[in-house]
Scaffold this motif. Structure first.
Motif, short mmCIF file in Angstrom:
data_model
loop_
_atom_site.label_atom_id
_atom_site.label_comp_id
_atom_site.label_asym_id
_atom_site.label_seq_id
_atom_site.Cartn_x
_atom_site.Cartn_y
_atom_site.Cartn_z
N THR A 85 40.11 -28.40 23.55
CA THR A 85 40.56 -28.88 24.85
C THR A 85 41.46 -30.09 24.68
OG1 THR A 85 39.86 -29.76 27.00
CG2 THR A 85 38.48 -30.29 25.10
N PRO A 86 42.50 -30.22 25.52
CA PRO A 86 43.31 -31.43 25.51
C PRO A 86 42.64 -32.57 26.25
CG PRO A 86 44.17 -29.90 27.13
CD PRO A 86 43.04 -29.19 26.43
N LYS A 87 41.47 -32.32 26.86
CA LYS A 87 40.76 -33.32 27.65
C LYS A 87 39.46 -33.69 26.97
CE LYS A 87 42.63 -31.73 32.04
NZ LYS A 87 42.32 -31.36 33.44
N ARG A 88 39.41 -34.86 26.40
CA ARG A 88 38.21 -35.27 25.67
C ARG A 88 36.99 -35.31 26.58
NH1 ARG A 88 38.91 -37.28 20.59
NH2 ARG A 88 41.07 -37.65 19.91
N ASP A 89 37.16 -35.66 27.88
CA ASP A 89 36.02 -35.73 28.76
C ASP A 89 35.41 -34.37 29.03
OD1 ASP A 89 38.22 -34.94 30.21
OD2 ASP A 89 37.64 -36.00 32.04
N SER A 90 36.17 -33.29 28.81
CA SER A 90 35.60 -31.95 28.97
C SER A 90 34.55 -31.69 27.91
CB SER A 90 36.70 -30.89 28.89
OG SER A 90 37.56 -30.95 30.00
N ILE A 91 34.76 -32.21 26.70
CA ILE A 91 33.76 -32.06 25.63
C ILE A 91 32.50 -32.83 26.02
CG2 ILE A 91 33.23 -32.55 23.23
CD1 ILE A 91 36.20 -32.27 22.62
N ASN A 92 32.67 -34.04 26.54
CA ASN A 92 31.53 -34.86 26.91
C ASN A 92 30.73 -34.25 28.05
OD1 ASN A 92 32.33 -36.74 25.00
ND2 ASN A 92 33.58 -37.90 26.45
N ARG A 93 31.40 -33.53 28.93
CA ARG A 93 30.71 -32.91 30.06
C ARG A 93 30.10 -31.58 29.69
NH1 ARG A 93 35.35 -34.35 33.16
NH2 ARG A 93 35.99 -32.16 33.23
N GLY A 94 30.32 -31.11 28.47
CA GLY A 94 29.79 -29.82 28.07
C GLY A 94 30.70 -28.70 28.50
N VAL A 95 30.19 -27.75 29.26
CA VAL A 95 30.97 -26.56 29.58
C VAL A 95 31.47 -26.55 31.01
CG1 VAL A 95 29.71 -25.18 27.92
CG2 VAL A 95 28.91 -25.24 30.26
N THR A 96 31.11 -27.52 31.83
CA THR A 96 31.43 -27.48 33.25
C THR A 96 32.64 -28.33 33.57
OG1 THR A 96 29.07 -27.29 33.66
CG2 THR A 96 30.48 -27.75 35.56
N VAL A 97 33.57 -27.77 34.32
CA VAL A 97 34.71 -28.55 34.78
C VAL A 97 34.95 -28.26 36.25
CG1 VAL A 97 35.84 -28.69 32.56
CG2 VAL A 97 36.28 -26.73 33.98
#
Length: 382
Positions: free
Chosen positions: A370-382
């Motif tokens: 992902t180009p969004k590091r916060d997506s990794i921190n949030r797990g699978v939900t966006v």
């Protein structure tokens, strides 16, 4: 914006490239997740093959040459929609059918756009790719997962729709020649057909999920990797998983079924698997190959002739396959499919922790970036 650009075998660079310009015929997608496909890995190790190079010339549908932005298994949200397009809205969660096809060659005119004589893919043939922050996409390639803004959608799991579509198409090919397909059913009755899947990598695991979603009850899988076998067992979607190195798979299959399986889906592309599959088939069984062979393959002619086996090749998917998988995903028919994801990375780590990891001996099924590091921190939900 940041994007993973392919220059040559072993030379993929995450670097700054221009953001796609707004236009009347492109929807701008802000990327959330993108998977690494086996074809991406082949390009990284040995390419350019599908990627257009000065030696091969520009791709006939994109006129692109390397470097190209990689990635064709991707999801995101709509950032911009041209005024002329009314059925799409900004903020919608979407998955992209990444194929290019001419619509005018013989296969295309027979709706077999997957076999277009000029077939191409975003992420391989130019025109942008999912290993980037933004992509400009043709409106007809955009499939909506969430109708209204930031509704809950697992966009990481939805990035698996592309490999699921590969498996969906292979199953459709089998059903088109199988007696379990009837004119009185919307879905064929797979409940009485024992099935063997060769390989539990990304496509083999996707094949197992598709088979379960469409009613198969007896699904056997043959896989060399112990870690992949254990991962697949934990998904609880197959009947049995065999160690192809330790057990005599054909003997076990015949012991469990009486006369062998009705169809083999080869998702490995290795001679050993080919031999196992042929020996495991019953009389007039069907062998469906989804895999690009890893080397020269020899047809085991004796079992083919003796049992009158039918051999069928399956290539990618067409637009109907992709649409059907999107519908099935939205309807919740692929419960647990996110377990295929064995690693989630930042785009910046795609070379060191993605491509270089996959060229070593490994037990991964699917790596997403992902180009969004916060997506990794949030797990699978966006």
């Amino acid at each position: 914006m940041r994007a993973a650009q392919f220059y040559a075998a072993g030379d993929v660079r995450v670097e700054d490239v221009p953001v796609p310009q707004a236009s009347d015929d492109r929807v701008l997608i802000e990327v959330e997740w993108c998977g690494i496909c086996g074809s991406d890995l082949n390009e990284y190790m040995f390419g350019p093959f599908a990627i257009p190079s000065p030696q091969s010339g520009p791709h006939p549908l994109t006129n692109a040459l390397l470097p190209v932005t990689m990635g064709h298994e991707f999801t995101g949200r709509i950032k911009y929609v041209p005024e002329s397009i009314s059925h799409l809205k900004t903020g919608q969660a979407v998955v992209i059918d990444p194929r290019y096809y001419c619509s005018s060659c013989t296969p295309c005119l027979q709706t077999a756009t997957n076999s277009c004589e000029k077939i191409g893919f975003m992420g391989l043939s130019g025109g942008g790719g999912g290993l980037s922050e933004f992509v400009g996409v043709r409106p007809e390639a955009v499939h909506v997962l969430s109708e209204n803004g930031p509704a809950y959608v697992d966009l990481a799991a939805a990035a698996l729709i592309e490999p699921l579509a590969v498996a969906w198409h292979a199953l459709n090919l089998f059903l088109s020649i199988s007696p379990c397909q009837t004119a009185h059913q919307n879905e064929a009755d797979l409940s009485t057909v024992p099935i063997l899947v060769i390989g539990a990598g990304p496509v083999g695991t996707a094949m197992s999920y598709v088979l379960r979603a469409r009613g198969a009850k007896t699904i056997y899988v043959s896989e060399v990797s112990q870690a992949r076998r254990e991962t697949l067992r934990g998904m609880e979607i197959v009947t049995k998983v065999f160690d192809s190195d330790q057990f005599e798979v054909p003997k076990k299959v015949r012991m469990l079924t009486g006369d062998g399986v009705g169809v083999v889906f080869d998702c490995a592309g290795a001679q050993a698997g080919f031999d196992v599959g042929c020996q495991s088939l019953r009389f007039r069984g069907v062998y469906v190959n989804l895999a690009v062979p890893k080397g020269p393959m020899t047809l085991p002619l004796a079992p083919f002739m003796w049992k009158e086996i039918m051999y069928k090749c399956s290539l990618a998917y067409n637009q109907d396959d992709f649409k059907d998988v999107v519908k099935a995903f939205a309807a919740g028919r692929f419960q647990g499919v996110e377990k295929m994801i064995t690693s989630r990375l930042s785009l910046e780590d795609i070379v060191e922790k993605g491509f270089k990891e996959l060229i070593k001996p490994n037990d991964h099924i699917k790596i997403l970036a992902t180009p969004k590091r916060d997506s990794i921190n949030r797990g699978v939900t966006v």
